[in-house]
Design a protein around this motif. Structure first.
Motif, PDB file in Angstrom:
ATOM      1  N   LEU A  48       0.798  -1.350  -0.082  1.00 35.93           N
ATOM      2  CA  LEU A  48       0.123  -0.166   0.023  1.00 35.93           C
ATOM      3  C   LEU A  48       0.690   1.107  -0.190  1.00 35.93           C
ATOM      4  O   LEU A  48       1.965   1.214   0.301  1.00 35.93           O
ATOM      5  N   VAL A  49       0.157   2.190  -0.359  1.00 37.10           N
ATOM      6  CA  VAL A  49       1.008   3.507  -0.173  1.00 37.10           C
ATOM      7  C   VAL A  49       0.181   4.525   0.942  1.00 37.10           C
ATOM      8  O   VAL A  49      -0.909   4.710   0.678  1.00 37.10           O
ATOM      9  N   LEU A  50       0.943   4.941   1.812  1.00 41.50           N
ATOM     10  CA  LEU A  50       0.310   5.807   2.771  1.00 41.50           C
ATOM     11  C   LEU A  50      -0.187   7.070   2.315  1.00 41.50           C
ATOM     12  O   LEU A  50       0.586   7.928   1.624  1.00 41.50           O
ATOM     13  N   ASN A  51      -1.387   7.744   2.452  1.00 43.65           N
ATOM     14  CA  ASN A  51      -1.958   8.837   2.499  1.00 43.65           C
ATOM     15  C   ASN A  51      -1.610   9.936   3.491  1.00 43.65           C
ATOM     16  O   ASN A  51      -1.655  10.952   3.224  1.00 43.65           O
ATOM     17  N   LYS A  84       5.447   7.476   6.815  1.00 45.35           N
ATOM     18  CA  LYS A  84       5.019   8.664   6.672  1.00 45.35           C
ATOM     19  C   LYS A  84       4.411   8.820   5.477  1.00 45.35           C
ATOM     20  O   LYS A  84       4.228   7.661   4.705  1.00 45.35           O
ATOM     21  N   ALA A  85       3.476   9.867   5.287  1.00 45.74           N
ATOM     22  CA  ALA A  85       2.763   9.831   4.221  1.00 45.74           C
ATOM     23  C   ALA A  85       3.492   9.843   2.750  1.00 45.74           C
ATOM     24  O   ALA A  85       4.804  10.139   2.841  1.00 45.74           O
ATOM     25  N   GLY A  86       3.214   8.976   1.769  1.00 45.86           N
ATOM     26  CA  GLY A  86       3.870   8.798   0.535  1.00 45.86           C
ATOM     27  C   GLY A  86       4.746   7.550   0.648  1.00 45.86           C
ATOM     28  O   GLY A  86       5.291   7.321  -0.387  1.00 45.86           O
ATOM     29  N   ASP A  87       4.757   6.846   1.771  1.00 46.58           N
ATOM     30  CA  ASP A  87       5.622   5.780   2.011  1.00 46.58           C
ATOM     31  C   ASP A  87       5.048   4.636   1.584  1.00 46.58           C
ATOM     32  O   ASP A  87       3.764   4.400   1.590  1.00 46.58           O
ATOM     33  N   LEU A  88       5.907   3.536   0.553  1.00 51.85           N
ATOM     34  CA  LEU A  88       5.324   2.268   0.156  1.00 51.85           C
ATOM     35  C   LEU A  88       5.593   1.304   1.265  1.00 51.85           C
ATOM     36  O   LEU A  88       6.642   1.087   1.990  1.00 51.85           O
ATOM     37  N   LYS A 109       4.785   5.284  -9.685  1.00 54.16           N
ATOM     38  CA  LYS A 109       5.665   6.178 -10.379  1.00 54.16           C
ATOM     39  C   LYS A 109       5.588   7.588  -9.545  1.00 54.16           C
ATOM     40  O   LYS A 109       6.561   8.425  -9.377  1.00 54.16           O
ATOM     41  N   GLN A 110       4.514   7.899  -9.121  1.00 51.41           N
ATOM     42  CA  GLN A 110       4.103   9.140  -8.232  1.00 51.41           C
ATOM     43  C   GLN A 110       5.161   8.875  -6.863  1.00 51.41           C
ATOM     44  O   GLN A 110       5.791   9.961  -6.596  1.00 51.41           O
ATOM     45  N   ARG A 124       8.635   9.384  -7.941  1.00 50.05           N
ATOM     46  CA  ARG A 124       8.974  11.039  -8.221  1.00 50.05           C
ATOM     47  C   ARG A 124       9.024  11.922  -6.975  1.00 50.05           C
ATOM     48  O   ARG A 124       9.879  12.706  -6.834  1.00 50.05           O
ATOM     49  N   ARG A 125       8.185  11.471  -6.178  1.00 47.15           N
ATOM     50  CA  ARG A 125       8.188  12.247  -4.705  1.00 47.15           C
ATOM     51  C   ARG A 125       9.274  11.844  -4.137  1.00 47.15           C
ATOM     52  O   ARG A 125      10.176  12.845  -3.335  1.00 47.15           O
ATOM     53  N   ARG A 126       9.875  10.651  -4.112  1.00 50.35           N
ATOM     54  CA  ARG A 126      11.330  10.453  -3.432  1.00 50.35           C
ATOM     55  C   ARG A 126      12.517  11.020  -4.153  1.00 50.35           C
ATOM     56  O   ARG A 126      13.560  11.529  -3.288  1.00 50.35           O
TER      57      ARG A 126
END
Length: 156
Positions: free
Chosen positions: A7-10, A18-22, A49-50, A53-55
């Motif tokens: 999952l990807v955390l919102n 944290k938010a955005g972590d896989l 992909k998002q 990109r964030r990382r």
């Protein structure tokens, strides 16, 4: 049944990420808590992909912060003649001690940039003299500056 679900955390989830972590979690935790609460979403190629990109943007931002810290370190190490005036008693003993806040004010006046006082480590200062002060500008960048403690009436 799958052993783990990606999952990807919102939002930030304590003890998970944290938010955005896989993250990989148990299916029940995902199905019963994270997904219904809107704390996470299933991974798809577009979302992956998002995340990537964030990382990359975060990595670039951290590199930029380190470069700024290196520039400030270069300015600090060129400095000389930084003084802090204190009231003096017998045998050159000062009243009180030199605090990180005082050092931060002197540094800001000298270089024209604010230095976070929480990163300043001041040794035990009880007498007049010159002391080395460590300034942590970044987790990987530390500068050392000489501060001279002088009598208050000498500067006036």
């Amino acid at each position: 049944m799958a052993k783990r679900i990606q999952l990807v955390l919102n939002q930030d989830v304590s003890k998970l990420g944290k938010a955005g972590d896989l993250v990989e979690v148990a299916p029940g935790y995902a199905r019963n808590y994270l997904l219904p609460q809107g704390l996470a979403v299933h991974t798809t190629p577009g979302i992956l992909k998002q995340v990537e990109r964030r990382r990359e943007l975060e990595r670039q931002r951290l590199i930029e912060l380190k470069k700024e810290a290196d520039v400030i370190k270069a300015k600090l190490e060129k400095l000389s003649g930084l003084t802090i005036a204190k009231q003096v008693g017998e045998k050159d003993a000062i009243f009180g001690s030199v605090t990180d806040r005082e050092v931060a004010e002197v540094l800001q006046a000298a270089i024209g940039q604010e230095v976070d006082r929480r990163g300043i480590t001041v040794p035990e200062v009880r007498k007049l003299g010159t002391y080395k002060v460590d300034i942590k500008l970044h987790p990987e960048v530390t500068a050392t500056v000489d501060i001279e403690v002088v009598p208050a009436d000498a500067e006036a």
